[in-house]
Design a protein around this motif. Structure first.
Motif, PDB file in Angstrom:
ATOM      1  N   ARG A  28       0.828  -1.207   0.000  1.00  0.00           N
ATOM      2  CA  ARG A  28       0.000   0.000   0.000  1.00  0.00           C
ATOM      3  C   ARG A  28       0.866   1.262   0.000  1.00  0.00           C
ATOM      4  O   ARG A  28       0.588   2.233   0.693  1.00  0.00           O
ATOM      5  N   ASP A 102       0.365   2.260  13.060  1.00  0.00           N
ATOM      6  CA  ASP A 102      -0.763   1.350  13.256  1.00  0.00           C
ATOM      7  C   ASP A 102      -1.759   1.540  12.112  1.00  0.00           C
ATOM      8  O   ASP A 102      -1.498   2.265  11.148  1.00  0.00           O
ATOM      9  N   HIS A 103      -2.921   0.880  12.233  1.00  0.00           N
ATOM     10  CA  HIS A 103      -3.905   0.932  11.147  1.00  0.00           C
ATOM     11  C   HIS A 103      -4.376   2.358  10.881  1.00  0.00           C
ATOM     12  O   HIS A 103      -4.490   2.773   9.718  1.00  0.00           O
ATOM     13  N   ARG A 106      -1.604   4.368   9.126  1.00  0.00           N
ATOM     14  CA  ARG A 106      -1.462   3.980   7.722  1.00  0.00           C
ATOM     15  C   ARG A 106      -2.620   4.520   6.891  1.00  0.00           C
ATOM     16  O   ARG A 106      -2.444   4.928   5.741  1.00  0.00           O
ATOM     17  N   ARG A 107      -3.816   4.507   7.472  1.00  0.00           N
ATOM     18  CA  ARG A 107      -4.985   5.018   6.751  1.00  0.00           C
ATOM     19  C   ARG A 107      -4.837   6.512   6.476  1.00  0.00           C
ATOM     20  O   ARG A 107      -5.134   6.979   5.368  1.00  0.00           O
TER      21      ARG A 107
END
Length: 323
Positions: A28, A102-103, A106-107
C-alpha cells in the motif's frame, strides 16, 4: 515517415513499469503506486499517439486529444509529487520521532498521499485552462500536445509546482540520508523497530529511485522552462484575448521543424519511457522481483505445463550447471 522505435519504446515501458506492481500494491505504498499509474498511462498514450499520427497531422479523434493533453499536464506535477511522498515517508521512518504505524496511521498516510498524488494534479489540470491559449497542437509522429500561453501565469501554474515538489523531495531525501548516516550501524534494527515493513535495502532503493527520478525530471522541466522563456514571455492581459479562437488546433509537420527543435522534441518524448525504464531498473531486478518471477514460473508450470511441485523442482534441479 513512421519511426517504429517510438511505439515499441512506449509500449515496452508501459509493460515494464507494471512488473513491480504486485508487491507495491501489497505494501500500500501510494507514492510508488502513483508513479506506476502515471507512467503506465503516459506511456500508453505516447505509444497510441505515435501510431495514430505516424507520418501525418490529421485530427481524427479530437476528444482523445482533449483528454490526453490534460493528463500530460497533470503528470507534469504528479510524478514530482509522488517522489516527494516517497521521500517524506522515508524521512519519517528513519527519524527519531515516535511513529506508531498502526492501522489508523497507515490510513491517514494513504489518504494524504492519494490526495497529493492524484488530487493535486487534477487541480493543476483544471488550472491549466487559465493559460491554455487554444485547444491543442498536433505534431507529426508525436501526436497531440498540450498548449500553453507562455506568460508569468503559465510559469506559476505549469512550471513552479513540479519544481517546488522537486525541491521538497530533495530536502526530504537529504534529511533521510542524514538519518541513515547517523545510525547506519543500527539502521536495520531501527527500521525493524519502526514497524514499517522496510528493510535497509528497500529503504535505500526507494530513496535512490526517488532521487534519480527527481533529478531527471527536474533537469528536463528546467530545460523546457528555459527554452520557452528565452524567446520572451507574452502578456496575460485578459481572459478574452488569451482564449480568443480557443477551438483552434495547430498542425505541425516535421518538415517544418528546425533540427534543434526536432531533437528537443525527441528528448522530451523519450523522457517518459526512460522514466519508466529507470523505475524498472530499481524495482524490476531486486529481491522482491525475483520472488515474484519465481511465483509466476511455478504457476506456469503447475497450471500450463501440468507439472506437480515435485516435478517442477526436479526439472529445475536437473538443468545443467555451468562450470
Amino acid at each position: 515517415m513512421q519511426n517504429p522505435a517510438l511505439p515499441v519504446g512506449a509500449f515496452l515501458a508501459a509493460i515494464l513499469v507494471l512488473v513491480p506492481l504486485p508487491w507495491h500494491w501489497r505494501a500500500r505504498n501510494i507514492g510508488t503506486l502513483a508513479i506506476i499509474a502515471w507512467l503506465f498511462v503516459l506511456n500508453l498514450i505516447y505509444g497510441i499517439n505515435s501510431i495514430v499520427w505516424a507520418g501525418n497531422v490529421n485530427n481524427p479523434v479530437p476528444v482523445w486529444c482533449d483528454i490526453t493533453t490534460k493528463i500530460m499536464i497533470g503528470a507534469n506535477s504528479a510524478l514530482p509529487v509522488a517522489t516527494m511522498c516517497v521521500c517524506k515517508h522515508l524521512e519519517l521512518v528513519s527519524s527519531n520521532r515516535r511513529v506508531r504505524f498502526d492501522h489508523a496511521d497507515r490510513r491517514r498516510r494513504i489518504i494524504f498521499e492519494s490526495i497529493m498524488c492524484f488530487g493535486v494534479p487534477l487541480i493543476l489540470m483544471a488550472l491549466h485552462y487559465v493559460v491554455q491559449g487554444h485547444r491543442f497542437d498536433i505534431f507529426e509522429n508525436f501526436g497531440c500536445q498540450p498548449t500553453v500561453y507562455f506568460s508569468i501565469a503559465a510559469i506559476f501554474i505549469v512550471y513552479v509546482p513540479p519544481l517546488a515538489f522537486s525541491i521538497a523531495t530533495l530536502v526530504y531525501a537529504a534529511t533521510s540520508l542524514y538519518h541513515f548516516i547517523r545510525r547506519r550501524i543500527s539502521f536495520a534494527t531501527h527500521l525493524q523497530g519502526s514497524n514499517s515493513s522496510l528493510t535497509t535495502h528497500r529503504y535505500l532503493r526507494l530513496m535512490a529511485m526517488a532521487v534519480t527520478e527527481m533529478v531527471w525530471g527536474t533537469a528536463l522541466t528546467s530545460f523546457d522552462l528555459y527554452n520557452n522563456i528565452v524567446p520572451g514571455l507574452r502578456v496575460w492581459d485578459n481572459w478574452a484575448d488569451v482564449h480568443s479562437n480557443f477551438s483552434r488546433v495547430d498542425l505541425y509537420p516535421t518538415m517544418l521543424f528546425p533540427p534543434a527543435f526536432l531533437r528537443s522534441e525527441y528528448l522530451f518524448w523519450w523522457s517518459i519511457p526512460v522514466s519508466a525504464y529507470i523505475f524498472f531498473l530499481f524495482f524490476g531486478l531486486g529481491e522482491e522481483a525475483r520472488k515474484e518471477y519465481s511465483k509466476v514460473i511455478t504457476l506456469f508450470r503447475r497450471h500450463v505445463l501440468r507439472q506437480a511441485p515435485a516435478q517442477a523442482s526436479f526439472a529445475t534441479s536437473s538443468l545443467p550447471n555451468s562450470k
